[in-house]
Structures are given as structure tokens and as C-alpha cells.
Design an enzyme around this catalytic site. Structure first.
Site, PDB file in Angstrom:
ATOM      1  N   TYR A  25       0.837  -1.201   0.000  1.00 14.26           N
ATOM      2  CA  TYR A  25       0.000   0.000   0.000  1.00 14.26           C
ATOM      3  C   TYR A  25       0.872   1.250   0.000  1.00 14.26           C
ATOM      4  CZ  TYR A  25      -3.592  -3.185   1.872  1.00 14.26           C
ATOM      5  OH  TYR A  25      -4.470  -4.219   2.070  1.00 14.26           O
ATOM      6  N   HIS A  40      -7.291   0.256  -1.515  1.00  5.98           N
ATOM      7  CA  HIS A  40      -6.998  -1.128  -1.876  1.00  5.98           C
ATOM      8  C   HIS A  40      -5.520  -1.177  -2.222  1.00  5.98           C
ATOM      9  CE1 HIS A  40     -11.116  -2.525  -1.884  1.00  5.98           C
ATOM     10  NE2 HIS A  40     -11.462  -1.418  -2.524  1.00  5.98           N
ATOM     11  N   LYS A  46      -4.543  -5.582  -9.440  1.00  4.74           N
ATOM     12  CA  LYS A  46      -3.344  -5.098  -8.767  1.00  4.74           C
ATOM     13  C   LYS A  46      -2.164  -5.236  -9.715  1.00  4.74           C
ATOM     14  CE  LYS A  46      -5.239  -6.271  -4.323  1.00  4.74           C
ATOM     15  NZ  LYS A  46      -5.927  -5.022  -4.299  1.00  4.74           N
TER      16      LYS A  46
END
Length: 182
Positions: free
Chosen positions: A119, A127, A158
């Protein structure tokens, strides 16, 4: 220094105020029974740390880890213990430490099929934009393995990052993949 207790493959901080302090200094650990707190004030239960987080925090002098016999495990002993419990711990820890030192928030990526979820702001605030797989630079990766890594990162939206660790120089290099439709 915060007192933490080694329990198998986890480390617990039983004091809630100390748990809140550690969590607020970089989103370390998980409060038992609380998923993704948005604010340190939400930490109202003991904190559970992974061994990787614990080794890092012990090295930084933020926690003192005590085993079941009451012995304090300094950084080196905790690192050695963790190496026996976690496969490829040295590679994983090197990547974890490097990412933390670069200012990222690093959490387990197991549910994404990766070593880490990374993150920029923190869990509960965003997210995780990246999933990271830690690899020894001398280790061969088959095309099939690479595709399976990519499937997971693509399906969870991602970015896939391979972290290549050179054990000799202790350096980490990163390769980020971008998947395109053709």
C-alpha cells in the site's frame, strides 16, 4: 519499548495502548477480531504481528519479543527463529525491509497468491495497488509460473511486482508487469 510475546509463528502485543502505538506507526499487525481499522483509535484489542513484521520492529528497537520461557529474543535470535519457521525467510525479509524503508505499507499477500500486498496509504484507506512476489535473483521462473502470478494480479486489479533479491550484494531490484489485451 513495547513488550511482545512470541506464540508459535505469531507475536502478540497484549497491551491495547501499546498495540495502538505500534499500529499507528505504520499499520503494523492486525488487531485480533478487527478487520482493516481505519484509525488507530479503532484498535481496542491486542495486536497480532507476523514474524517478518516482528523482526523488522525488533531491529528498529520498537518492540521487545519475549518467548514462552521469559527469554528476550533480540533481533538476531528472532531472525534465526523466523528463518526456521518461514520458507525463504531471508529473501522475504530483505524485500519487506526494503519496501518499508522506501515508505510503503507492507502486508501479507497470501490471499492474492503473492508474498506481499503493498500500500501507499494503508489498509482500510485504499486497496493495495501492488502485489509483490519475492524471488532469489538466481532462481529460475518458468513462463507458466509467471503467467500464474499474472492471473492473480490481473483478476484482483493489482500491479504485479517481482522483487529480485541478490543475496551476495543484499540488493533488491523490482520488475513491474503491465498486462495488456491484444
Amino acid at each position: 519499548m513495547v513488550k511482545a510475546l512470541l506464540v508459535g509463528s505469531k507475536v502478540l502485543i497484549p497491551n491495547v495502548d501499546e498495540s495502538r502505538y505500534i499500529y499507528s506507526n505504520g499499520f503494523y499487525g492486525k488487531a485480533i477480531g478487527i478487520s482493516k481499522p481505519k484509525d488507530p483509535k479503532d484498535i481496542i484489542r491486542p495486536l497480532e504481528l507476523s514474524l517478518i513484521e516482528s523482526v523488522y520492529l525488533a531491529k528498529k528497537g520498537l518492540i521487545k519479543v519475549i518467548d514462552k520461557n521469559g527469554e528476550v529474543l533480540e533481533y538476531e535470535k528472532l531472525y534465526e527463529y523466523s528463518s526456521k519457521i518461514i520458507n525463504k525467510f531471508d529473501i522475504m525479509y530483505r524485500v519487506y525491509e526494503d519496501l518499508r524503508e522506501k515508505g510503503f505499507i507492507v502486508r501479507s499477500g497470501v490471499k492474492y497468491g503473492a508474498d506481499f500486498a503493498v500500500y501507499t496509504l494503508g489498509p482500510g484507506l485504499e486497496h493495495a495497488p501492488y502485489v509483490v512476489i519475492a524471488v532469489d535473483i538466481d532462481e529460475e521462473i518458468t513462463p507458466h509460473e509467471l503467467l500464474s502470478f499474472g492471473r492473480v494480479s490481473h483478476s484482483t486489479r493489482k500491479r504485479l511486482v517481482l522483487a529480485l533479491v541478490d543475496r551476495k550484494s543484499e540488493s533488491v531490484r523490482y520488475i513491474m508487469f503491465k498486462w495488456v489485451k491484444m
